[in-house]
Design a protein around this motif. Structure first.
Motif, mmCIF file in Angstrom:
data_model
loop_
_atom_site.group_PDB
_atom_site.id
_atom_site.type_symbol
_atom_site.label_atom_id
_atom_site.label_comp_id
_atom_site.label_asym_id
_atom_site.label_seq_id
_atom_site.Cartn_x
_atom_site.Cartn_y
_atom_site.Cartn_z
ATOM 1 N N THR A 1 0.845 -1.197 0.000
ATOM 2 C CA THR A 1 0.000 0.000 0.000
ATOM 3 C C THR A 1 0.879 1.245 0.000
ATOM 4 O O THR A 1 1.825 1.349 0.781
ATOM 5 N N ASP B 1 2.141 4.581 1.026
ATOM 6 C CA ASP B 1 1.916 5.471 2.170
ATOM 7 C C ASP B 1 2.633 6.814 2.010
ATOM 8 O O ASP B 1 2.485 7.715 2.838
ATOM 9 N N GLU B 2 3.405 6.968 0.895
ATOM 10 C CA GLU B 2 4.015 8.264 0.602
ATOM 11 C C GLU B 2 4.470 8.280 -0.851
ATOM 12 O O GLU B 2 5.028 7.294 -1.345
ATOM 13 N N LYS C 1 4.043 -0.056 1.791
ATOM 14 C CA LYS C 1 4.028 -0.589 3.141
ATOM 15 C C LYS C 1 3.148 -1.828 3.186
ATOM 16 O O LYS C 1 2.085 -1.884 2.570
ATOM 17 N N ARG D 1 8.343 -1.456 5.319
ATOM 18 C CA ARG D 1 8.243 -0.317 4.402
ATOM 19 C C ARG D 1 9.358 -0.430 3.367
ATOM 20 O O ARG D 1 10.513 -0.728 3.702
ATOM 21 N N VAL E 1 -1.854 8.000 -2.650
ATOM 22 C CA VAL E 1 -1.554 7.384 -1.362
ATOM 23 C C VAL E 1 -2.783 6.594 -0.914
ATOM 24 O O VAL E 1 -3.912 7.051 -1.028
ATOM 25 N N GLY E 2 -2.541 5.397 -0.426
ATOM 26 C CA GLY E 2 -3.627 4.512 -0.013
ATOM 27 C C GLY E 2 -3.952 3.438 -1.034
ATOM 28 O O GLY E 2 -4.604 2.430 -0.700
ATOM 29 N N LYS F 1 -3.301 0.231 -3.454
ATOM 30 C CA LYS F 1 -2.443 -0.963 -3.431
ATOM 31 C C LYS F 1 -1.759 -1.060 -4.780
ATOM 32 O O LYS F 1 -2.421 -1.090 -5.827
#
Length: 521
Positions: free
Chosen positions: A442, A444-445, A457, A462, A490-491, A493
């Motif tokens: 996923t 995350d940045e 992540k 990470r 972001v978020g 998959k």
């Protein structure tokens, strides 16, 4: 639908009753009883209901072959309880009394079906008829113009054989050509085509129901009524596979001929590079051809040999190929190329395996995606062990189906096997430019949305992805802006493919190739 036996309507009304194993009564068994075992449906369409009383669970057998046409152009063969034109309100049930309704739309011509119902260890047969089932003697043109599901008897010449297991071949007469999709053997069985001894050039009479697949008119699972062997046959070519080098040269066809003389037809489109240089006479004549040097892509021509008995013409064919240059292209360039025999080399990621048995796959590079209609012969792709995510190099022709581009006649050259691992497993791997991994996590940045530098992540792990690019082969500006183009955020998959490297003690996917992404639910 298979209509292999045909009887007049008044005989049908007297004789088409159910039969069953281990019982002389056509309607009643201890396990299953029917109010009638002969179901007649009006030829204008409608329904007929009968009553079933069973002491055990019952079900119709799946003994009707149907062809499912997939969106990607492939076909799957399935077996169903009823033919396509007939529906039954219930195909299985439990002990007790059941009302069964048989329905059909209006029939252009008569049709019938024999349904088999299993109950306990007994089998009950229900005969269904709609109108008068007849066979029409027809030319290829009349079949092409006629309705689907109607059964025709056609006589023509076998001009090409596409599959020798199921018996898929082309039948041609003076009015046109139809495709034979499946040929039954002398006992009415499938997958035994070679037992018939049918060869290109033979004059064949077949009968079977018409279907239309895309724009191709077919007779499906035909019964062979008569085979008249051709009076001319190609025994061999002086070059076994019929393929001449780019530089050109000679090739000789060795024939057997029982007719009066031999004539040769070279297709008009091949006459600029293929010519006949010599022909001999007798019962075993030879014909020699010469191909000019080839400065373009691979090419081929099917030449026809003809003879006659004074009344009828007989033919046989041979295909002569010539190697040419192989042009290395991107997917976008391949898609823009014209349909031809030219050979193209593409490299990209396998994004989908549509049918492993035949090697029908999708391959994508940074510029686009190509549907590959078969890699090698049946089973070859499975032997290679290739899978989604692997990088593969193929050589094939630019073909087309219903206006959609595809690669045909694809040959495997090389591949890079991609290992699917978790983010945690990826971090344990050694750095290497030669080994590729497929990882999912996923986002995350997003550190740089131009080149797709981002962090994935998975749980507590990470991983830094140094570049998320559109696909294999991307360089320069082609690597840019994938994130914005696909709306990746972001978020999401994300799944990428790439090698492992380390920069300033930080492990990373070095140049990730985009595979897929999913929005959160």
């Amino acid at each position: 639908m298979k209509l292999r036996y045909f009887i007049p309507a008044f005989v049908a009304a007297l004789t088409m009753f159910a039969s069953c194993s281990d019982d002389n009564d056509p309607t009643y068994l201890d396990e299953v009883r029917l109010s009638t075992s002969y179901v007649a449906i009006d030829e204008n369409g409608g329904s007929t209901t009968i009553t079933l009383k069973a002491t055990n669970a019952w079900a119709f057998e799946k003994n009707f072959q149907q062809i499912i046409k997939n969106e990607d152009g492939t076909r799957d063969t399935i077996y169903t309880e009823t033919p396509e034109w007939l529906s039954v309100s219930q195909t299985s049930g439990v002990a007790g009394e059941t009302q069964l309704t048989f329905s059909a739309d209006k029939a252009a011509d008569g049709r019938s079906a024999e349904l088999r119902m299993d109950c306990g260890d007994k089998t009950q047969i229900i005969n269904v008829i709609q109108g008068l089932a007849t066979v029409s003697n027809a030319t290829c043109a009349e079949v092409i113009a006629g309705p689907d599901s109607k059964t025709y008897r056609v006589t023509g010449t076998c001009t090409a054989i596409a599959n020798t297991t199921y018996g898929n071949w082309y039948l041609t007469d003076e009015t046109g050509q139809i495709y034979i999709y499946g040929t039954l053997d002398a006992k009415g069985q499938t997958k035994n085509f070679l037992s018939l001894g049918l060869e290109v050039g033979d004059v064949v009479t077949v009968e079977g129901p018409k279907t239309t697949y895309g724009t191709t008119v077919e007779l499906m699972d035909v019964t062979v009524v008569k085979i008249q062997k051709s009076l001319i046959k190609v025994d061999s070519l002086s070059i076994a596979d019929g393929t001449l080098p780019k530089e050109g040269g000679n090739i000789t066809a060795n024939l057997s001929c029982k007719g009066n003389g031999v004539s040769v037809v070279i297709p008009e489109e091949a006459q600029s590079w293929l010519s006949m240089t010599a022909i001999t006479s007798g019962s075993n004549p030879t014909v020699t051809f010469r191909a000019a040097a080839n400065d373009g892509g691979a090419r081929s021509a099917t030449v026809t040999f003809k003879t006659t008995d004074g009344e009828k013409e007989y033919t046989s064919e041979a295909t002569i190929n010539q190697l040419g240059d192989i042009t290395e292209v991107t997917a976008a360039e391949f898609l823009e190329a014209p349909v031809s025999d030219a050979q193209y080399r593409i490299t990209g990621m396998i994004t989908k395996v549509a049918k492993a048995e035949y090697g029908n796959i999708y391959v994508r590079d940074y510029s686009g995606e190509i549907y590959v209609y078969g890699v090698g012969a049946k089973g070859d792709f499975e032997k290679l062990g290739l899978k989604e995510g692997d990088i593969v190099t193929l050589v094939g022709k630019r073909g087309e189906y219903k206006g959609a581009a595809q690669m045909t006649g694809a040959a495997y050259e090389s591949s890079i096997s991609v290992q699917e691992v978790s983010l945690a497993e990826f971090l344990t791997k050694e750095d290497s430019k030669e080994v590729y991994y497929k990882v999912t996590g996923t986002i995350d940045e997003i550190a740089n949305d131009t080149y797709g530098n981002l962090y994935l992540k998975d749980g507590d792990t990470r991983l830094y992805v140094y570049g998320c690019y559109p696909g294999w082969g991307a360089t320069g500006d082609a690597r840019k802006n994938l994130i914005a183009t696909l709306g990746i955020e972001v978020g999401d998959k994300l799944t990428v493919v790439g090698p492992k490297s380390t920069y300033k003690d930080v492990p990373q996917v070095n140049g990730g190739l985009y595979f897929s992404h999913e929005k959160p639910q």
